[in-house]
Design a protein around this motif. Structure first.
Motif, PDB file in Angstrom:
ATOM      1  N   VAL A 188      23.635 -23.859   8.490  1.00  0.00           N
ATOM      2  CA  VAL A 188      24.828 -23.026   8.690  1.00  0.00           C
ATOM      3  C   VAL A 188      25.971 -23.937   9.117  1.00  0.00           C
ATOM      4  CG1 VAL A 188      25.811 -21.211  10.160  1.00  0.00           C
ATOM      5  CG2 VAL A 188      23.446 -21.008   9.412  1.00  0.00           C
TER       6      VAL A 188
ATOM      7  N   ASP B 220      28.906 -24.434  11.330  1.00  0.00           N
ATOM      8  CA  ASP B 220      29.438 -23.786  12.534  1.00  0.00           C
ATOM      9  C   ASP B 220      30.932 -24.045  12.656  1.00  0.00           C
ATOM     10  OD1 ASP B 220      26.898 -22.969  13.228  1.00  0.00           O
ATOM     11  OD2 ASP B 220      26.560 -24.596  14.666  1.00  0.00           O
TER      12      ASP B 220
ATOM     13  N   GLY C 267      25.344 -26.871  11.475  1.00  0.00           N
ATOM     14  CA  GLY C 267      24.505 -26.139  12.425  1.00  0.00           C
ATOM     15  C   GLY C 267      23.451 -25.335  11.698  1.00  0.00           C
ATOM     16  N   GLY C 268      23.069 -24.212  12.297  1.00  0.00           N
ATOM     17  CA  GLY C 268      21.916 -23.454  11.809  1.00  0.00           C
ATOM     18  C   GLY C 268      20.736 -23.893  12.660  1.00  0.00           C
ATOM     19  N   LYS C 269      19.956 -22.915  13.130  1.00  0.00           N
ATOM     20  CA  LYS C 269      18.891 -23.277  14.072  1.00  0.00           C
ATOM     21  C   LYS C 269      17.874 -24.228  13.451  1.00  0.00           C
ATOM     22  CE  LYS C 269      19.554 -18.971  16.522  1.00  0.00           C
ATOM     23  NZ  LYS C 269      20.348 -19.527  17.626  1.00  0.00           N
TER      24      LYS C 269
ATOM     25  N   ASN D 185      19.486 -27.728  13.235  1.00  0.00           N
ATOM     26  CA  ASN D 185      19.664 -28.279  14.585  1.00  0.00           C
ATOM     27  C   ASN D 185      18.329 -28.766  15.157  1.00  0.00           C
ATOM     28  OD1 ASN D 185      22.279 -27.365  14.306  1.00  0.00           O
ATOM     29  ND2 ASN D 185      22.056 -25.620  15.690  1.00  0.00           N
TER      30      ASN D 185
ATOM     31  N   ALA E  90      29.011 -19.888  10.161  1.00  0.00           N
ATOM     32  CA  ALA E  90      29.030 -19.120  11.423  1.00  0.00           C
ATOM     33  C   ALA E  90      30.376 -19.268  12.113  1.00  0.00           C
ATOM     34  CB  ALA E  90      27.927 -19.609  12.361  1.00  0.00           C
TER      35      ALA E  90
ATOM     36  N   VAL F  36      27.194 -14.770  12.039  1.00  0.00           N
ATOM     37  CA  VAL F  36      26.639 -15.659  11.004  1.00  0.00           C
ATOM     38  C   VAL F  36      26.615 -14.946   9.658  1.00  0.00           C
ATOM     39  CG1 VAL F  36      24.636 -17.046  10.310  1.00  0.00           C
ATOM     40  CG2 VAL F  36      25.122 -16.744  12.731  1.00  0.00           C
TER      41      VAL F  36
ATOM     42  N   GLU G 226      15.785 -17.297  11.487  1.00  0.00           N
ATOM     43  CA  GLU G 226      16.970 -17.179  10.621  1.00  0.00           C
ATOM     44  C   GLU G 226      16.644 -17.126   9.131  1.00  0.00           C
ATOM     45  OE1 GLU G 226      19.866 -20.168  11.894  1.00  0.00           O
ATOM     46  OE2 GLU G 226      20.718 -18.702  13.276  1.00  0.00           O
TER      47      GLU G 226
ATOM     48  N   ILE H 279      25.589 -23.080  23.536  1.00  0.00           N
ATOM     49  CA  ILE H 279      25.053 -22.955  22.175  1.00  0.00           C
ATOM     50  C   ILE H 279      24.259 -24.212  21.805  1.00  0.00           C
ATOM     51  CG2 ILE H 279      27.033 -23.856  20.855  1.00  0.00           C
ATOM     52  CD1 ILE H 279      26.297 -21.177  19.104  1.00  0.00           C
ATOM     53  N   GLY H 280      23.139 -24.012  21.171  1.00  0.00           N
ATOM     54  CA  GLY H 280      22.319 -25.147  20.743  1.00  0.00           C
ATOM     55  C   GLY H 280      21.368 -25.646  21.817  1.00  0.00           C
TER      56      GLY H 280
ATOM     57  N   ASP I  53      17.913 -24.990  20.708  1.00  0.00           N
ATOM     58  CA  ASP I  53      17.509 -25.877  19.605  1.00  0.00           C
ATOM     59  C   ASP I  53      17.100 -27.248  20.128  1.00  0.00           C
ATOM     60  OD1 ASP I  53      18.138 -23.823  17.847  1.00  0.00           O
ATOM     61  OD2 ASP I  53      20.194 -24.530  17.592  1.00  0.00           O
TER      62      ASP I  53
ATOM     63  N   ALA J 172      26.633 -27.327  18.817  1.00  0.00           N
ATOM     64  CA  ALA J 172      25.177 -27.239  18.778  1.00  0.00           C
ATOM     65  C   ALA J 172      24.614 -28.616  18.420  1.00  0.00           C
ATOM     66  CB  ALA J 172      24.762 -26.184  17.769  1.00  0.00           C
TER      67      ALA J 172
HETATM   68  O1  RIB Z   1      21.311 -22.094  17.869  1.00  0.00           O
HETATM   69  C1  RIB Z   1      22.628 -22.379  17.504  1.00  0.00           C
HETATM   70  C2  RIB Z   1      22.880 -22.044  16.071  1.00  0.00           C
HETATM   71  O2  RIB Z   1      22.775 -20.673  15.883  1.00  0.00           O
HETATM   72  C3  RIB Z   1      24.248 -22.441  15.621  1.00  0.00           C
HETATM   73  O3  RIB Z   1      24.275 -23.753  15.095  1.00  0.00           O
HETATM   74  C4  RIB Z   1      24.626 -21.355  14.625  1.00  0.00           C
HETATM   75  O4  RIB Z   1      24.638 -21.824  13.326  1.00  0.00           O
HETATM   76  C5  RIB Z   1      23.601 -20.244  14.826  1.00  0.00           C
HETATM   77  O5  RIB Z   1      22.839 -20.052  13.726  1.00  0.00           O
END
Ligand code: RIB
Length: 306
Positions: free
Chosen positions: A9, A11, A36-38, A41, A93, A108, A137, A246-247, A250, A286
């Motif tokens: 994703v 971000d 990003g994107g879990k 990450n 996102a 997202v 996700e 955030i992150g 992850d 993230a």
């Molecule tokens: O965990 C953080 C992530 O969650 C971000 O990078 C965002 O893309 C969301 O999916």
């Protein structure tokens, strides 16, 4: 090796606590963009922690898909399991960060992530030396099939059920080695299985006994707890000032899974995860906030485990 079946994703970070009222516009001087994107990450966090990481997922048309692909490659992740689809956009996102306390709101658009298929992962990658790492996700049916495949092949699986918006099946839980949840996710899972999640230790104990899945609940500044075959473990966090949370999850999950992959004792996996998760809160973003292994190593002694 860690096999991540996960999301990509782009971000976009906007520094504002609130959205404007209906039919009005809010102008900000600037924003930041980062991959990003879990899934991505966590793949980067595990690679940074020293693990070999293979990534499988879906990207769409548009330059940001290619940029995320290149970024994963530069971060040392094997991207040969990623497929591109011209008929979908890549995930994106909008993340609204409240600078007063580092909390955030996220919207997202899943894009190509919605069509990722676990069958793209070849059988030979799933074996007794592999750990499958999944999140919430990608399509949950695909995730479930992969985790069952991994167990049949003699491998291990870790799931970070984030976001906890889909329905988990008992089969998925029973085929996992560890599930990692934050407090809200624990409450969502509790609702699905009629387990009271008010007290996180009793929730984790019940989930572990019912599904034989090691259960880790992260508790923000209060650290984390784990109930698994090693019993009950309580882990503190670092004393830090959070800039952007955030992150953090992850970073925790990526470093934890890398520790498992390196056959570290469980308490050491949890210790490095707790440091990485804490440090990720001290920077904005993230993936951009994921700590380096030397930063993590230098703070391990500050974590209390009992
Ligand atoms: O965990 C953080 C992530 O969650 C971000 O990078 C965002 O893309 C969301 O999916």
């Amino acid at each position: 090796m860690i096999v991540v079946f996960g999301s990509n994703v782009l971000d976009q970070f906007f520094h504002t606590a609130d959205l404007p009222p209906r039919d009005t516009a809010l102008f900000l001087p600037t924003h930041e963009e980062a991959p990003g994107g879990k899934g991505a990450n966590q793949a980067v966090a595990s690679a940074r922690a020293g693990a070999r990481v293979y990534f499988s997922g879906a990207l769409g048309k548009g330059g940001h898909g290619r940029a995320m692909f290149d970024n994963l490659t530069e971060c040392g992740v094997d991207v040969s399991g990623i497929r591109f689809f011209d008929e979908y956009p890549s995930g994106i996102a909008a993340i609204f960060v409240d600078h007063r306390d580092g909390t955030h709101k996220v919207v997202v658009s899943e894009g190509a992530n919605r069509i990722a298929k676990q069958e793209w992962i070849p059988d030979h990658l799933l074996n007794q030396n592999s750990i499958v790492l999944v999140q919430g996700e990608l399509p949950i049916e695909e995730t479930e099939k992969l985790v069952i495949r991994a167990r049949k092949a003699g491998g291990r699986s870790v799931m970070n059920f984030a976001p906890a918006t889909k329905t988990l099946s008992p089969e998925l839980l029973q085929n996992l080695d560890f599930i990692i949840l934050n407090e809200h996710e624990a409450e969502a899972v509790g609702k699905q299985f009629s387990i009271d999640a008010t007290d996180k230790e009793s929730f984790a104990t019940e989930l572990f006994h019912r599904f034989n899945v090691g259960t880790i609940v992260t508790l923000g500044p209060d650290g984390a707890l784990c109930v698994c075959n090693d019993g009950f473990i309580s882990i503190s966090s670092l004393k830090i000032k959070a800039v952007d949370t955030i992150g953090a999850g992850d970073a925790f999950v990526g470093y934890f899974t890398a520790g498992l992959d390196q056959n570290l004792p469980l308490r050491d996996c949890l210790r490095q995860a707790a440091v990485a998760g804490s440090l990720a809160c001290t920077k904005v973003g993230a993936q951009t906030a994921l700590p380096m292994p030397d930063e993590v190593a230098s703070r391990l002694g500050e974590i209390l485990i009992s």
